[in-house]
Design a protein around this motif. Structure first.
Motif, short mmCIF file in Angstrom:
data_model
loop_
_atom_site.label_atom_id
_atom_site.label_comp_id
_atom_site.label_asym_id
_atom_site.label_seq_id
_atom_site.Cartn_x
_atom_site.Cartn_y
_atom_site.Cartn_z
N THR A 185 0.82 -1.21 0.00
CA THR A 185 0.00 0.00 0.00
C THR A 185 0.85 1.25 0.00
N GLY A 186 1.87 1.30 0.87
CA GLY A 186 2.74 2.47 0.94
C GLY A 186 3.57 2.66 -0.31
N ALA A 187 4.02 1.54 -0.90
CA ALA A 187 4.86 1.63 -2.10
C ALA A 187 4.09 2.14 -3.31
N CYS A 188 2.80 1.84 -3.36
CA CYS A 188 1.99 2.21 -4.53
C CYS A 188 1.27 3.55 -4.35
N SER A 189 0.89 3.87 -3.13
CA SER A 189 0.02 5.04 -2.98
C SER A 189 0.37 5.94 -1.80
N HIS A 190 1.64 5.93 -1.39
CA HIS A 190 2.23 6.89 -0.44
C HIS A 190 1.33 7.26 0.74
N ALA A 191 1.20 8.57 1.03
CA ALA A 191 0.52 9.01 2.26
C ALA A 191 -0.97 8.68 2.27
N LEU A 192 -1.64 8.85 1.14
CA LEU A 192 -3.07 8.56 1.10
C LEU A 192 -3.33 7.07 1.33
N GLY A 193 -2.49 6.24 0.77
CA GLY A 193 -2.61 4.82 1.01
C GLY A 193 -2.31 4.45 2.44
N THR A 194 -1.38 5.18 3.07
CA THR A 194 -1.02 4.91 4.45
C THR A 194 -2.20 5.16 5.39
N ILE A 195 -2.99 6.15 5.07
CA ILE A 195 -4.19 6.40 5.88
C ILE A 195 -5.10 5.17 5.86
N LYS A 196 -5.29 4.59 4.70
CA LYS A 196 -6.10 3.38 4.59
C LYS A 196 -5.41 2.20 5.26
N ALA A 197 -4.08 2.13 5.14
CA ALA A 197 -3.34 1.03 5.77
C ALA A 197 -3.50 1.05 7.29
N ARG A 198 -3.53 2.24 7.85
CA ARG A 198 -3.71 2.36 9.30
C ARG A 198 -5.09 1.87 9.72
N GLU A 199 -6.07 2.04 8.84
CA GLU A 199 -7.40 1.51 9.13
C GLU A 199 -7.41 -0.01 9.07
N MET A 200 -6.53 -0.59 8.25
CA MET A 200 -6.44 -2.04 8.12
C MET A 200 -5.78 -2.67 9.35
N GLY A 201 -4.88 -1.93 10.01
CA GLY A 201 -4.21 -2.45 11.20
C GLY A 201 -3.01 -1.61 11.57
N GLU A 202 -2.55 -1.73 12.81
CA GLU A 202 -1.42 -0.93 13.29
C GLU A 202 -0.14 -1.29 12.55
N LEU A 203 0.12 -2.58 12.37
CA LEU A 203 1.34 -3.01 11.69
C LEU A 203 1.31 -2.60 10.22
N GLN A 204 0.14 -2.73 9.59
CA GLN A 204 0.02 -2.30 8.18
C GLN A 204 0.35 -0.82 8.05
N GLY A 205 -0.16 -0.02 8.98
CA GLY A 205 0.11 1.41 8.93
C GLY A 205 1.58 1.73 9.12
N ALA A 206 2.23 1.01 10.05
CA ALA A 206 3.66 1.24 10.29
C ALA A 206 4.49 0.87 9.06
N MET A 207 4.17 -0.27 8.44
CA MET A 207 4.93 -0.71 7.27
C MET A 207 4.70 0.23 6.09
N SER A 208 3.49 0.73 5.96
CA SER A 208 3.19 1.66 4.87
C SER A 208 3.94 2.97 5.07
N SER A 209 4.04 3.43 6.32
CA SER A 209 4.80 4.66 6.61
C SER A 209 6.26 4.49 6.25
N ILE A 210 6.82 3.33 6.59
CA ILE A 210 8.21 3.05 6.24
C ILE A 210 8.39 3.03 4.73
#
Length: 226
Positions: A185-210
């Protein structure tokens, strides 16, 4: 009176900030991924310029000052990686390989499709860093002769698409690993995707931020050789 106001650099700055805050308010109220503050702000700025027939050159006097902030903002991305140092250390190899694969796929898919359809070089350069966050994407685009405005628009489209489709793609391709979900999610859609990743889970949000920072660095290195 109006002309004196619109020719001041303060006009562009105030318009950008006011429309973004309004877009943020709409996003909070609607909670819709389509109500992106950047998208709303862009549409409102265009509407104001067209309605009052204000030359873009007048608006850009203030807009250019805001663009100057993109450089410092890029450096701040390092803070996000530092804050997730423990997670990055634990999943270093998956992060490195995943971000490299994502960056290569994003850049070379754009180059291949643009070549196939005979897209202009300036537009190709602007679209190439679409999956990077805006400060990095604009810098990459401009360094290759691309148009910053098109680069920003492509980043916005990539982010909106990712925030809408990330959970759907995870189900379609049966991706259960939260690390893989967040990185993709983070690799394809940066900050906007990270917002959605955080909704999917805490670890998903952290990995997307990285992934935002790491993919940005990898993309810069890749594009040096293009």
């Amino acid at each position: 009176m109006i002309q004196a106001m619109t020719t001041s650099p303060l006009f562009g700055i105030v318009l950008c900030i006011a429309t973004f805050l309004l877009g943020r308010w709409v996003q909070i109220k609607t909670r819709s991924p389509l109500a992106n503050p950047l998208l709303i702000s862009t549409a409102l700025c265009i509407a104001v310029l067209c309605l009052f027939q204000i030359p873009y050159e007048d608006f850009s006097k203030g807009g250019d000052i805001i663009n100057m902030m993109l450089g410092p903002v890029t450096a701040v991305l390092a803070l996000g990686i530092y804050n997730q140092y423990a997670v990055l250390k634990q999943y270093f190899l998956p992060v490195l390989l995943g971000c490299t694969a994502g960056s290569l796929t994003s850049i070379f898919s754009v180059l291949g499709l643009c070549h196939l359809f005979g897209v202009d070089d300036a537009v190709t350069a602007a679209m190439m860093p679409k999956s990077c966050t805006t400060p990095i994407a604009v810098s990459i685009a401009e360094s290759h002769g691309g148009l910053a405005a098109i680069a920003a628009a492509c980043v916005m489209i990539a982010g909106l698409t990712g925030s809408l489709c990330a959970p759907l793609f995870a189900r379609w391709f049966r991706i259960q690993d939260p690390v893989a979900q967040g990185l993709a999610t983070g690799a394809c859609s940066h900050a906007l995707g990270t917002i959605k990743a955080r909704e999917m889970g805490e670890l998903q949000g952290a990995m997307s931020s990285i992934a935002i920072g790491v993919c940005g660095l990898i993309s810069v290195v890749i594009t040096i050789f293009l």
